[in-house]
Design a protein around this motif. Sequence first.
Motif, PDB file in Angstrom:
ATOM      1  N   CYS A  21      41.572  19.647  26.690  1.00 52.76           N
ATOM      2  CA  CYS A  21      40.374  19.270  27.433  1.00 52.76           C
ATOM      3  C   CYS A  21      40.772  18.896  28.855  1.00 52.76           C
ATOM      4  O   CYS A  21      41.860  18.356  29.087  1.00 52.76           O
ATOM      5  CB  CYS A  21      39.649  18.113  26.767  1.00 52.76           C
ATOM      6  SG  CYS A  21      38.002  17.869  27.486  1.00 52.76           S
ATOM      7  N   CYS A  28      37.173   9.416  23.730  1.00 51.64           N
ATOM      8  CA  CYS A  28      37.597  10.630  23.010  1.00 51.64           C
ATOM      9  C   CYS A  28      39.096  10.875  23.163  1.00 51.64           C
ATOM     10  O   CYS A  28      39.857  10.715  22.223  1.00 51.64           O
ATOM     11  CB  CYS A  28      36.786  11.815  23.523  1.00 51.64           C
ATOM     12  SG  CYS A  28      37.056  13.337  22.605  1.00 51.64           S
ATOM     13  N   GLY A  67      35.261  21.950  20.904  1.00 48.52           N
ATOM     14  CA  GLY A  67      36.677  21.714  21.116  1.00 48.52           C
ATOM     15  C   GLY A  67      36.957  20.218  21.026  1.00 48.52           C
ATOM     16  O   GLY A  67      36.203  19.488  20.387  1.00 48.52           O
ATOM     17  N   GLY A  68      37.958  19.765  21.773  1.00 47.25           N
ATOM     18  CA  GLY A  68      38.459  20.113  23.082  1.00 47.25           C
ATOM     19  C   GLY A  68      37.350  20.674  23.967  1.00 47.25           C
ATOM     20  O   GLY A  68      36.185  20.481  23.705  1.00 47.25           O
ATOM     21  N   GLU A  69      37.765  21.306  25.019  1.00 49.97           N
ATOM     22  CA  GLU A  69      36.766  21.940  25.887  1.00 49.97           C
ATOM     23  C   GLU A  69      36.809  23.456  25.635  1.00 49.97           C
ATOM     24  O   GLU A  69      37.765  24.121  26.035  1.00 49.97           O
ATOM     25  CB  GLU A  69      37.050  21.601  27.359  1.00 49.97           C
ATOM     26  CG  GLU A  69      36.182  22.329  28.356  1.00 49.97           C
ATOM     27  CD  GLU A  69      34.679  22.334  28.013  1.00 49.97           C
ATOM     28  OE1 GLU A  69      34.136  21.305  27.568  1.00 49.97           O
ATOM     29  OE2 GLU A  69      34.052  23.397  28.160  1.00 49.97           O
ATOM     30  N   PRO A  70      35.788  23.992  24.970  1.00 54.04           N
ATOM     31  CA  PRO A  70      35.850  25.400  24.559  1.00 54.04           C
ATOM     32  C   PRO A  70      35.974  26.384  25.722  1.00 54.04           C
ATOM     33  O   PRO A  70      36.541  27.464  25.559  1.00 54.04           O
ATOM     34  CB  PRO A  70      34.535  25.604  23.792  1.00 54.04           C
ATOM     35  CG  PRO A  70      33.642  24.487  24.207  1.00 54.04           C
ATOM     36  CD  PRO A  70      34.538  23.341  24.537  1.00 54.04           C
ATOM     37  N   THR A  97      29.824  21.818  25.628  1.00 50.79           N
ATOM     38  CA  THR A  97      30.771  21.841  26.746  1.00 50.79           C
ATOM     39  C   THR A  97      30.607  20.606  27.619  1.00 50.79           C
ATOM     40  O   THR A  97      29.528  20.003  27.647  1.00 50.79           O
ATOM     41  CB  THR A  97      30.565  23.119  27.607  1.00 50.79           C
ATOM     42  OG1 THR A  97      31.380  23.025  28.784  1.00 50.79           O
ATOM     43  CG2 THR A  97      29.111  23.315  28.020  1.00 50.79           C
ATOM     44  N   ASN A  98      31.676  20.271  28.352  1.00 49.67           N
ATOM     45  CA  ASN A  98      31.529  19.190  29.334  1.00 49.67           C
ATOM     46  C   ASN A  98      30.895  19.702  30.622  1.00 49.67           C
ATOM     47  O   ASN A  98      30.646  18.930  31.546  1.00 49.67           O
ATOM     48  CB  ASN A  98      32.873  18.495  29.605  1.00 49.67           C
ATOM     49  CG  ASN A  98      33.934  19.442  30.154  1.00 49.67           C
ATOM     50  OD1 ASN A  98      33.639  20.387  30.870  1.00 49.67           O
ATOM     51  ND2 ASN A  98      35.193  19.171  29.814  1.00 49.67           N
ATOM     52  N   ASN A 159      24.097  15.511  25.992  1.00 51.73           N
ATOM     53  CA  ASN A 159      24.597  14.425  25.127  1.00 51.73           C
ATOM     54  C   ASN A 159      25.225  13.307  25.940  1.00 51.73           C
ATOM     55  O   ASN A 159      25.980  13.588  26.883  1.00 51.73           O
ATOM     56  CB  ASN A 159      25.732  14.942  24.226  1.00 51.73           C
ATOM     57  CG  ASN A 159      25.234  15.692  23.014  1.00 51.73           C
ATOM     58  OD1 ASN A 159      24.035  15.764  22.758  1.00 51.73           O
ATOM     59  ND2 ASN A 159      26.173  16.250  22.266  1.00 51.73           N
ATOM     60  N   ILE A 188      24.354   9.230  21.458  1.00 51.49           N
ATOM     61  CA  ILE A 188      25.221   9.192  20.270  1.00 51.49           C
ATOM     62  C   ILE A 188      25.902   7.828  20.180  1.00 51.49           C
ATOM     63  O   ILE A 188      26.443   7.332  21.185  1.00 51.49           O
ATOM     64  CB  ILE A 188      26.319  10.281  20.358  1.00 51.49           C
ATOM     65  CG1 ILE A 188      25.714  11.643  20.728  1.00 51.49           C
ATOM     66  CG2 ILE A 188      27.120  10.365  19.078  1.00 51.49           C
ATOM     67  CD1 ILE A 188      26.760  12.724  20.994  1.00 51.49           C
ATOM     68  N   PHE A 190      28.885   5.410  19.450  1.00 46.60           N
ATOM     69  CA  PHE A 190      30.340   5.540  19.576  1.00 46.60           C
ATOM     70  C   PHE A 190      30.962   5.464  18.173  1.00 46.60           C
ATOM     71  O   PHE A 190      30.755   4.501  17.445  1.00 46.60           O
ATOM     72  CB  PHE A 190      30.837   4.387  20.458  1.00 46.60           C
ATOM     73  CG  PHE A 190      32.313   4.370  20.764  1.00 46.60           C
ATOM     74  CD1 PHE A 190      33.120   5.501  20.645  1.00 46.60           C
ATOM     75  CD2 PHE A 190      32.914   3.190  21.212  1.00 46.60           C
ATOM     76  CE1 PHE A 190      34.468   5.460  20.951  1.00 46.60           C
ATOM     77  CE2 PHE A 190      34.264   3.135  21.517  1.00 46.60           C
ATOM     78  CZ  PHE A 190      35.042   4.270  21.388  1.00 46.60           C
ATOM     79  N   LEU A 193      36.657   7.624  16.575  1.00 51.99           N
ATOM     80  CA  LEU A 193      37.365   8.904  16.579  1.00 51.99           C
ATOM     81  C   LEU A 193      38.090   9.108  17.907  1.00 51.99           C
ATOM     82  O   LEU A 193      38.388  10.226  18.302  1.00 51.99           O
ATOM     83  CB  LEU A 193      36.359  10.053  16.366  1.00 51.99           C
ATOM     84  CG  LEU A 193      35.758  10.163  14.968  1.00 51.99           C
ATOM     85  CD1 LEU A 193      34.585  11.135  14.957  1.00 51.99           C
ATOM     86  CD2 LEU A 193      36.821  10.618  13.962  1.00 51.99           C
ATOM     87  N   SER A 325      38.594  15.229  19.679  1.00 51.22           N
ATOM     88  CA  SER A 325      38.893  16.424  20.463  1.00 51.22           C
ATOM     89  C   SER A 325      39.656  17.458  19.632  1.00 51.22           C
ATOM     90  O   SER A 325      39.668  18.643  19.961  1.00 51.22           O
ATOM     91  CB  SER A 325      39.710  16.056  21.694  1.00 51.22           C
ATOM     92  OG  SER A 325      40.907  15.468  21.270  1.00 51.22           O
TER      93      SER A 325
HETATM   94  N1  SAM Z   1      34.331  19.173  25.538  1.00 48.90           N
HETATM   95  C1  SAM Z   1      33.022  19.334  25.002  1.00 48.90           C
HETATM   96  C2  SAM Z   1      32.112  18.215  25.452  1.00 48.90           C
HETATM   97  O1  SAM Z   1      32.533  17.418  26.277  1.00 48.90           O
HETATM   98  O2  SAM Z   1      30.965  18.183  25.019  1.00 48.90           O
HETATM   99  C3  SAM Z   1      32.978  19.544  23.499  1.00 48.90           C
HETATM  100  C4  SAM Z   1      33.846  18.683  22.645  1.00 48.90           C
HETATM  101  S1  SAM Z   1      33.352  16.999  22.548  1.00 48.90           S
HETATM  102  C5  SAM Z   1      34.589  16.394  21.434  1.00 48.90           C
HETATM  103  C6  SAM Z   1      31.883  17.123  21.580  1.00 48.90           C
HETATM  104  C7  SAM Z   1      31.000  15.914  21.538  1.00 48.90           C
HETATM  105  O3  SAM Z   1      31.678  14.863  20.897  1.00 48.90           O
HETATM  106  C8  SAM Z   1      30.564  15.393  22.895  1.00 48.90           C
HETATM  107  O4  SAM Z   1      29.170  15.250  22.919  1.00 48.90           O
HETATM  108  C9  SAM Z   1      31.250  14.059  22.959  1.00 48.90           C
HETATM  109  O5  SAM Z   1      30.527  13.166  23.737  1.00 48.90           O
HETATM  110  C10 SAM Z   1      31.309  13.654  21.509  1.00 48.90           C
HETATM  111  N2  SAM Z   1      32.313  12.625  21.208  1.00 48.90           N
HETATM  112  C11 SAM Z   1      33.624  12.634  21.498  1.00 48.90           C
HETATM  113  N3  SAM Z   1      34.229  11.521  21.061  1.00 48.90           N
HETATM  114  C12 SAM Z   1      33.278  10.761  20.484  1.00 48.90           C
HETATM  115  C13 SAM Z   1      33.268   9.491  19.841  1.00 48.90           C
HETATM  116  N4  SAM Z   1      34.386   8.760  19.718  1.00 48.90           N
HETATM  117  N5  SAM Z   1      32.094   9.044  19.347  1.00 48.90           N
HETATM  118  C14 SAM Z   1      30.964   9.759  19.457  1.00 48.90           C
HETATM  119  N6  SAM Z   1      30.907  10.976  20.039  1.00 48.90           N
HETATM  120  C15 SAM Z   1      32.044  11.468  20.564  1.00 48.90           C
END
Ligand code: SAM
Length: 329
Positions: A21, A28, A67-70, A97-98, A159, A188, A190, A193, A325
């Motif tokens: 990522c 994350c 992903g990670g960042e797909p 995606t971010n 998100n 979402i 927290f 993870l 991730s």
């Molecule tokens: N890189 C992409 C992104 O930023 O959306 C996709 C992967 S990211 C792991 C997917 C989603 O997981 C995102 O919406 C992110 O905010 C959420 N996420 C990551 N860690 C988290 C956590 N500890 N608790 C809740 N949501 C989490």
Amino acid sequence: MLRDSYNRTIRDLRISLTDRCNFRCFYCLPNGEPPMARKDTILTFEEIAYISEIFVSLGIEKIRLTGGEPLLRKDITKLVRKLTDLKAALRDLALTTNGFDFPRHAADLKQAGLDRVTISLDSLNSEKFIDITGVDAIDKVLDAIDVAKQLGFEPLKVNAVIVRGRNDDELVDFARFAREHALSFRFIEFMPLDSGHEWSREMVVPGREMRDTINNIYPLALKEPSRGTETSWRYVFADGASGEIGIIAPVTEMFCGACSRIRLTADGQIRTCLFSTVEHSLRDVIRSGATRTEIVEYIESVVMKKEPRHYINDPDFLQPARTMSFIGG
Ligand code: SAM
């Protein structure tokens, strides 16, 4: 049809395309990845397409690339094109995606057949955005949201992970943003993870509190009386404004009983739950030369092992070794 031992039907497959990522979100992957997995352990596009086709033949209706960042996975458009061959049976092919690289790829992804995109945006304030994500990129993410709208990736979801003391003061601003941009903003809780192991119960803003905070300023009406197998409670604005609010509360309002999801990591491990402590190597099965029937039997047997629920709220809860991730959120 994939059904687990608790009679839940599995219809939603999330595929992580990479562990890497380019953001360092504190909730994350704050310190970046450990040394990368060997490249030959990562599933090829051919393998992902083959596995996806088998999953779809078993009743999967939604595939989300994550992903990670797909978008760091080279030639992702080629994979999307391969997966669109499955679209007769697939209801939804989506990407999370971010947003950083999204504008560069968006038109090609649309043309390749991607249906929907979810973009993460954890603050509307540039200083706070840097504080949360570790990168100075808010303009890029806002641009990604504009581009997604212009290209007709609808409905567009955005998100935010809401964390006490970090961005919970922005809930009303986020809701206003959803109204002004006619999009679905999803909040979402927290979850434990994060690779930095910073999570604590005090940092969790309960979904009910998020909803009440917004509802006090912009009254909300529940869109559907039931959540079905979706992760979020969906609300519309009672005054008829466009946009939508989603509340995803896995910690305080567990929704495991209706879970329809299964995950495939970038290195080909099936995870039956975000919080699984064991993984199942579909990659080894595929690479051992198993027949299609053997692969189907393996997937069916793994699905039967899906956990009844997560254990975040139990006193002896153990955070899984692989974090968001790596699992694919
Ligand atoms: N890189 C992409 C992104 O930023 O959306 C996709 C992967 S990211 C792991 C997917 C989603 O997981 C995102 O919406 C992110 O905010 C959420 N996420 C990551 N860690 C988290 C956590 N500890 N608790 C809740 N949501 C989490």
